[in-house]
Design an enzyme around this catalytic site. Structure first.
Site, short mmCIF file in Angstrom:
data_model
loop_
_atom_site.label_atom_id
_atom_site.label_comp_id
_atom_site.label_asym_id
_atom_site.label_seq_id
_atom_site.Cartn_x
_atom_site.Cartn_y
_atom_site.Cartn_z
N GLY A 1 11.91 69.31 110.39
CA GLY A 1 10.87 70.21 109.94
C GLY A 1 10.19 69.80 108.77
O GLY A 1 10.76 69.73 107.50
N ARG B 1 10.17 64.82 115.45
CA ARG B 1 11.80 64.83 115.83
C ARG B 1 12.05 63.11 116.89
O ARG B 1 12.11 63.59 118.44
CB ARG B 1 12.30 65.65 116.62
CG ARG B 1 12.49 67.27 115.56
CD ARG B 1 13.24 67.92 115.24
NE ARG B 1 13.27 69.31 114.18
CZ ARG B 1 12.92 69.69 114.01
NH1 ARG B 1 11.97 70.47 114.87
NH2 ARG B 1 12.81 70.37 113.27
N ASP C 1 19.60 67.52 107.01
CA ASP C 1 20.68 66.32 108.12
C ASP C 1 20.05 65.09 108.66
O ASP C 1 20.87 64.03 109.27
CB ASP C 1 21.44 67.66 108.66
CG ASP C 1 22.50 68.13 107.29
OD1 ASP C 1 22.00 67.63 106.17
OD2 ASP C 1 22.66 68.82 108.11
N THR D 1 13.63 70.45 103.04
CA THR D 1 13.69 71.58 104.09
C THR D 1 13.94 73.00 103.70
O THR D 1 14.92 73.04 102.86
CB THR D 1 15.03 71.67 104.89
OG1 THR D 1 15.00 72.64 105.98
CG2 THR D 1 16.35 70.73 104.82
N ASP E 1 15.55 75.33 104.61
CA ASP E 1 16.39 76.13 105.04
C ASP E 1 17.18 75.98 104.00
O ASP E 1 18.78 76.43 103.37
CB ASP E 1 16.91 75.73 106.22
CG ASP E 1 16.57 76.00 107.92
OD1 ASP E 1 15.16 76.93 107.25
OD2 ASP E 1 16.19 75.27 108.40
N ASP F 1 20.13 73.71 103.64
CA ASP F 1 21.57 73.33 104.25
C ASP F 1 21.92 72.93 103.76
O ASP F 1 22.38 71.92 104.89
CB ASP F 1 20.82 74.05 105.73
CG ASP F 1 20.19 73.46 106.52
OD1 ASP F 1 19.33 72.43 105.82
OD2 ASP F 1 20.19 73.45 107.80
N ARG G 1 17.90 78.28 110.76
CA ARG G 1 18.99 78.45 112.39
C ARG G 1 20.32 78.28 111.78
O ARG G 1 20.61 79.45 112.91
CB ARG G 1 17.97 77.17 112.66
CG ARG G 1 18.67 76.89 114.11
CD ARG G 1 17.77 75.81 114.76
NE ARG G 1 17.46 74.64 114.70
CZ ARG G 1 16.41 73.59 114.90
NH1 ARG G 1 15.79 74.07 115.94
NH2 ARG G 1 15.34 72.81 114.06
O1 F6P Z 1 13.04 74.24 108.83
C1 F6P Z 1 13.36 74.53 108.84
C2 F6P Z 1 13.53 75.29 110.47
O2 F6P Z 1 12.06 75.93 110.24
C3 F6P Z 1 14.28 75.68 110.30
O3 F6P Z 1 14.88 77.37 109.83
C4 F6P Z 1 13.67 76.28 112.25
O4 F6P Z 1 14.88 77.08 112.85
C5 F6P Z 1 13.15 75.54 112.31
O5 F6P Z 1 12.98 74.80 111.35
C6 F6P Z 1 12.34 75.49 113.61
O6 F6P Z 1 11.85 74.28 113.56
P1 F6P Z 1 10.79 73.68 114.92
O7 F6P Z 1 10.31 74.58 115.49
O8 F6P Z 1 9.67 73.14 114.24
O9 F6P Z 1 12.11 72.92 115.38
#
Ligand code: F6P
Length: 326
Positions: free
Chosen positions: A18, A79, A110, A132, A134, A136, A178
């Protein structure tokens, strides 16, 4: 391509997973600090997938002009499923050999770190930067993009509060995360939420309803509950609150607005510091390291060690909401 013969080596930069505000500031820092220190720098588009497909270009100082203030990533992101296979990793390594990439700087979360560890095993030296929204990533107190995302959330929630106050409603606001409630707990504290629901702490919806009723009885007219994305069900939570308190309740999922926008000052500066630190590590011929913030200082860890760490959660701040939302 540069025909310089005096270069110390070639650094490839990629962003993966992300996107996060501040990634561009990190790309700029690695590029400029790399060139300043005598390296050739290549930008790799679309993360590990671009490396597999040799989608890259040499970057000079002007290629990273006018991006420090921009959200997203000028290198695009992906990804890559193919990179999860050994075959894909070997193709990525073949690109590094062909183009002469000695070091990879991988910016992401990660999943990006795991990818870097895989290609390290094939002999490419990697340095990872935490990017990121998050926050996290276990080894670091802070990830690039977190501050901006929180500031975007509070701006959005402040707007929601205007209408929630005007209609005497309860707003259930779902924020990103997430697997983590770091954005949620901070924005709840920053916007005066009556409560926060995250994956890290147990919650009792009936207690939240009781709190709303008790506070309504003392004259409070509007309420806000922040929910972390990992918990989900914000529509159901709003419905339940309405049914059990009699207060008109609405759910708002903030969604992708949280990932975009101009990075905050903090994100730009931390990205710049981390990018320069990455080049310093490269200068020391370090490899397989991740850069982290620990107690305001920059440090670095072995990738595998970083991935084995467990992220803490600010349960103290979470618990403070009980007294702050009286
Ligand atoms: O960047 C992290 C994040 O925003 C999470 O909180 C979220 O669930 C996820 O990415 C969603 O990313 P994508 O929809 O691009 O898979």
């Amino acid at each position: 391509m540069s025909d310089r013969t005096d270069i110390k080596g070639t650094i490839g930069i990629l962003t993966s997973g992300g996107d996060a505000p501040g990634m561009n500031a990190a790309i700029r820092a690695v590029t400029r600090a790399g060139i300043f220190s005598g390296y050739r720098v290549m930008g790799i588009r679309r993360g590990y997938q671009g490396l597999i497909e040799e989608d890259l270009f040499e970057m000079g100082p002007r290629d990273v002009s006018d991006i420090v203030q921009r959200g997203g990533t000028m290198l695009f992101t992906a990804r890559s499923k193919e990179f999860m296979t050994l075959e894909g990793q070997k193709r990525a390594k073949a690109t590094c050999d062909k183009v002469g990439i000695d070091y990879l700087v991988c910016i992401g979360g990660d999943g990006t770190y795991r990818g870097a560890m895989d290609i390290c095993k094939l002999g490419v030296k990697c340095i990872c930067l935490p990017g990121t929204i998050d926050n996290d990533i276990a080894c670091t107190d802070y990830t690039i993009g977190f501050d901006t995302a929180m500031n975007t959330c509070i701006e959005m929630i402040d707007r929601i509060k205007d209408t929630e106050m005007s209609h005497s409603r309860c707003s259930v606001v779902e924020v990103m995360g997430r697997r983590a409630g770091h954005i949620a707990v901070n924005v709840a504290a920053a916007t005066g939420a009556i409560d926060v629901i995250t994956v890290e702490m147990p919650y009792d919806i009936d207690k939240i309803c009781k709190k709303i009723i008790d506070q309504k009885n003392t004259g409070k007219t509007h309420f806000e509950v922040v929910v972390a994305e990992g918990v989900g069900h914000s529509e159901d939570i709003a419905k339940y609150i309405q049914e059990h308190t009699g207060i008109d309740s609405r759910a708002t999922i903030l969604g992708y607005v949280q990932r975009g926008g101009a990075p905050s000052c903090y994100d730009r500066v931390i990205a710049a510091r981390m990018g320069c630190y990455a080049v310093e590590l490269i200068g020391q011929n370090e490899a397989n390291r991740v850069i982290a913030v620990k107690n305001t200082k920059l440090v670095d860890y072995d990738i595998q060690e970083a991935l084995s760490m467990k992220k803490g959660y600010d349960s103290h701040l979470h618990n403070l909401l009980a007294s702050l939302s009286l």
